[in-house]
Design an enzyme around this catalytic site. Structure first.
Site, PDB file in Angstrom:
ATOM      1  N   SER A   1      99.425  42.990 166.021  1.00 54.41           N
ATOM      2  CA  SER A   1      98.239  42.583 166.782  1.00 54.41           C
ATOM      3  C   SER A   1      98.639  42.110 168.173  1.00 54.41           C
ATOM      4  CB  SER A   1      97.532  41.428 166.061  1.00 54.41           C
ATOM      5  OG  SER A   1      96.881  41.882 164.914  1.00 54.41           O
TER       6      SER A   1
ATOM      7  N   SER B   1     100.476  39.730 178.080  1.00 54.01           N
ATOM      8  CA  SER B   1     101.893  39.812 177.699  1.00 54.01           C
ATOM      9  C   SER B   1     102.748  39.184 178.788  1.00 54.01           C
ATOM     10  CB  SER B   1     102.300  41.280 177.543  1.00 54.01           C
ATOM     11  OG  SER B   1     101.670  41.844 176.415  1.00 54.01           O
TER      12      SER B   1
ATOM     13  N   LYS C   1      87.554  44.642 169.598  1.00 53.62           N
ATOM     14  CA  LYS C   1      88.286  43.684 168.748  1.00 53.62           C
ATOM     15  C   LYS C   1      87.541  42.357 168.754  1.00 53.62           C
ATOM     16  CE  LYS C   1      92.774  41.371 168.235  1.00 53.62           C
ATOM     17  NZ  LYS C   1      92.601  39.988 168.671  1.00 53.62           N
TER      18      LYS C   1
ATOM     19  N   HIS D   1      90.192  36.213 166.078  1.00 56.72           N
ATOM     20  CA  HIS D   1      91.264  35.851 167.015  1.00 56.72           C
ATOM     21  C   HIS D   1      92.271  34.896 166.344  1.00 56.72           C
ATOM     22  CE1 HIS D   1      91.626  36.480 171.516  1.00 56.72           C
ATOM     23  NE2 HIS D   1      92.654  35.688 171.315  1.00 56.72           N
TER      24      HIS D   1
ATOM     25  N   ARG E   1      91.497  31.118 166.669  1.00 56.49           N
ATOM     26  CA  ARG E   1      91.873  30.424 167.906  1.00 56.49           C
ATOM     27  C   ARG E   1      90.710  30.181 168.851  1.00 56.49           C
ATOM     28  NH1 ARG E   1      97.454  30.853 168.870  1.00 56.49           N
ATOM     29  NH2 ARG E   1      97.405  31.107 171.121  1.00 56.49           N
TER      30      ARG E   1
ATOM     31  N   GLY F   1      93.975  38.696 160.725  1.00 56.73           N
ATOM     32  CA  GLY F   1      93.747  37.273 160.556  1.00 56.73           C
ATOM     33  C   GLY F   1      94.300  36.783 159.235  1.00 56.73           C
TER      34      GLY F   1
ATOM     35  N   ARG G   1      99.629  37.496 155.471  1.00 51.91           N
ATOM     36  CA  ARG G   1     101.018  37.031 155.344  1.00 51.91           C
ATOM     37  C   ARG G   1     101.763  37.695 154.196  1.00 51.91           C
ATOM     38  NH1 ARG G   1      99.346  35.721 159.424  1.00 51.91           N
ATOM     39  NH2 ARG G   1      99.157  33.671 160.383  1.00 51.91           N
TER      40      ARG G   1
HETATM   41  C1  LIG Z   1      99.933  33.338 170.324  1.00 57.10           C
HETATM   42  C2  LIG Z   1      98.767  34.252 170.188  1.00 57.10           C
HETATM   43  C3  LIG Z   1      98.270  34.917 171.296  1.00 57.10           C
HETATM   44  C4  LIG Z   1      97.214  35.794 171.163  1.00 57.10           C
HETATM   45  N1  LIG Z   1      96.817  36.488 172.253  1.00 57.10           N
HETATM   46  C5  LIG Z   1      95.812  37.411 172.119  1.00 57.10           C
HETATM   47  C6  LIG Z   1      95.424  38.211 173.225  1.00 57.10           C
HETATM   48  O1  LIG Z   1      95.976  38.103 174.321  1.00 57.10           O
HETATM   49  N2  LIG Z   1      94.435  39.113 173.016  1.00 57.10           N
HETATM   50  C7  LIG Z   1      93.817  39.274 171.798  1.00 57.10           C
HETATM   51  O2  LIG Z   1      92.930  40.107 171.667  1.00 57.10           O
HETATM   52  N3  LIG Z   1      94.188  38.524 170.747  1.00 57.10           N
HETATM   53  C8  LIG Z   1      95.165  37.615 170.870  1.00 57.10           C
HETATM   54  N4  LIG Z   1      95.548  36.882 169.792  1.00 57.10           N
HETATM   55  C9  LIG Z   1      94.911  37.124 168.486  1.00 57.10           C
HETATM   56  C10 LIG Z   1      95.661  38.192 167.699  1.00 57.10           C
HETATM   57  O3  LIG Z   1      95.498  39.454 168.278  1.00 57.10           O
HETATM   58  C11 LIG Z   1      95.166  38.285 166.252  1.00 57.10           C
HETATM   59  O4  LIG Z   1      93.781  38.451 166.261  1.00 57.10           O
HETATM   60  C12 LIG Z   1      95.541  37.075 165.402  1.00 57.10           C
HETATM   61  O5  LIG Z   1      96.794  36.572 165.776  1.00 57.10           O
HETATM   62  C13 LIG Z   1      95.569  37.470 163.935  1.00 57.10           C
HETATM   63  O6  LIG Z   1      95.808  36.364 163.137  1.00 57.10           O
HETATM   64  P1  LIG Z   1      97.243  35.981 162.549  1.00 57.10           P
HETATM   65  O7  LIG Z   1      98.009  35.352 163.667  1.00 57.10           O
HETATM   66  O8  LIG Z   1      96.896  35.006 161.484  1.00 57.10           O
HETATM   67  O9  LIG Z   1      97.893  37.227 162.010  1.00 57.10           O
HETATM   68  C14 LIG Z   1      96.602  35.980 169.908  1.00 57.10           C
HETATM   69  C15 LIG Z   1      97.083  35.300 168.806  1.00 57.10           C
HETATM   70  C16 LIG Z   1      98.162  34.450 168.930  1.00 57.10           C
HETATM   71  C17 LIG Z   1      98.676  33.755 167.699  1.00 57.10           C
END
Ligand SMILES: Cc1cc2nc3c(=O)[nH]c(=O)nc-3n(C[C@H](O)[C@H](O)[C@H](O)COP(=O)(O)O)c2cc1C
Length: 383
Positions: A122, A155, A248, A272, A275, A307, A310
């Protein structure tokens, strides 16, 4: 007297606080020692499951870097729910099935591109917080493991630099979070297309600011910009690129249906990683609601989800509902502390778990997994 004591004990145990396990105990400290020095990194061979990588990253990274990755919104209830929701539903394993070919059925397609397994990396911002080579480890690791990588708009490295590190035949999708500045947004589409990305992943789950208290404490909180994201905007963006644009952050059946109606080629069910909006549903809950109320969506459009995944079993529950592939975020960012090797190890672990667990529930071909392999009535303990 005795009777009321027993009833009382039962009632209080039912209402006792259930502990939340961010990283279930895998015996890691029994192996490396309870006094393992802070700031040190355990051997990669001691990482036997995805949660181990979080322990390693927390122990090794500066607290600011770890907190940026670990953070969830507000009280982190959605973050926690994302992890726990998979335990609310039990499998209905079938025995006496010839599962000898299961490993060969892991490969899948996403938007017509071939991958070795139904999971992907992701988009997560700031890989340099985990390793000096930042996203290079993720793009190379994804290629070695044959899975999709979706680099984040935020990034550490430029999208062109990441694309240049990809193998000639490697498929990358570009994640974009678009602002209200159309001139800047248009440039991003042009750059992504020129760099060779095969699709745009437009993240739509954060039109407002989010309260990231844990991260704010270390000054790595979220942006507080309010962004206009509408179906009209989607049409405008389509005029700027020939690449397919997926959405997304879809979190309701109604929006999944609207995405179909608007000819969107793929959606990612996601909050997300918990978050942005505390109280938002986990992707499993949304996928289950689609299955119960509008199941043909899974045939009409490619549905991905991320999401809290694990374990192989988490992935299998999403796949059982009709999700085509599942995304994994934090575990890959944590694995990056070991560089490319760490990323590859997460991929290997997930492939092994998905194949082994599919066999254990009696699935001979991963493409034939379906909702009947899971009991969709929740267990009381995890409701
Ligand atoms: C540190 C971090 C940065 C993230 N940055 C983005 C981002 O820039 N764009 C985005 O669409 N999702 C972002 N996400 C969300 C991830 O794409 C994804 O939806 C999420 O991490 C999935 O949950 P998980 O961490 O439990 O696997 C971010 C997640 C984390 C943990």
């Amino acid at each position: 007297m005795r009777y009321s004591f027993t009833i009382g004990a039962l009632v209080s145990s039912v209402f006792a606080t259930r502990p939340f396990l961010n990283e279930p105990d895998t015996g890691l400290l029994d192996k490396i020692g309870y006094n393992f020095p802070v700031g040190s990194l355990p051997e990669l061979e001691d990482m036997v499951g995805l949660p181990d990588f979080e322990w390693a990253a927390r122990n090794y990274l500066p607290i600011v870097n770890y907190t940026y990755y670990r953070n969830g919104a507000a009280g982190e209830w959605s973050y926690r729910n994302n992890l726990e929701v998979y335990q609310r539903y039990r499998f209905k394993p079938r025995m006496m099935v010839d599962i000898s070919g299961i490993k060969s059925t892991l490969p899948t397609t996403i938007l017509g591109h071939n991958f070795s397994a139904p999971f992907y990396i992701s988009p997560c911002a700031k890989a340099a917080y985990g390793h000096p080579d930042a996203e290079l480890n993720l793009v190379k690791g994804a290629n070695a493991g044959g899975i999709l990588y979706i680099p984040s708009r935020y990034s550490s490295l430029k999208m062109e630099t990441i694309a240049e590190a990809a193998a000639p035949d490697q498929t990358l999708f570009a994640q974009l979070k678009l602002s209200n500045d159309d001139v800047a947004s248009k440039k991003l589409f042009t750059r992504a297309e020129a760099a060779g990305y095969k699709a745009i992943v437009w993240t739509v789950d954060a039109p407002g600011g989010s309260s990231r208290q844990r991260a704010q404490r270390f000054d790595v909180g979220a942006s507080d910009e309010f962004t206009v994201q509408t179906w009209d905007k989607l049409q405008q963006y389509r005029n700027w690129t020939s690449l397919p644009i997926g959405l997304k952050g879809i979190q309701s059946v109604a929006d999944a249906r609207l995405a179909v109606d608007h000819g969107v080629p793929f959606i990612i069910l996601s909050n997300h990683g918990g978050r942005n909006l505390d109280g938002s549903p986990s992707p499993l809950e949304v996928a289950l609601e689609i299955h119960e109320t509008d199941p043909s969506i899974f045939q009409e459009i490619e549905v991905l989800a991320d999401g809290g995944v694990r374990y192989g079993t988490d992935a299998l529950k999403l796949l059982a509902l009709g999700v085509k592939a599942v995304g994994i975020g934090r575990p890959f960012m944590f694995s990056n502390v070991y560089g490319q090797e760490g990323v590859e190890k997460v991929i290997d672990i997930m492939k092994t778990e998905i194949a082994g667990d599919a066999a254990n529930i009696g699935v001979a071909d991963l493409k034939s997994i379906n909702p009947d392999y899971v009991k969709w009535q929740p267990n009381f303990w995890y409701t």
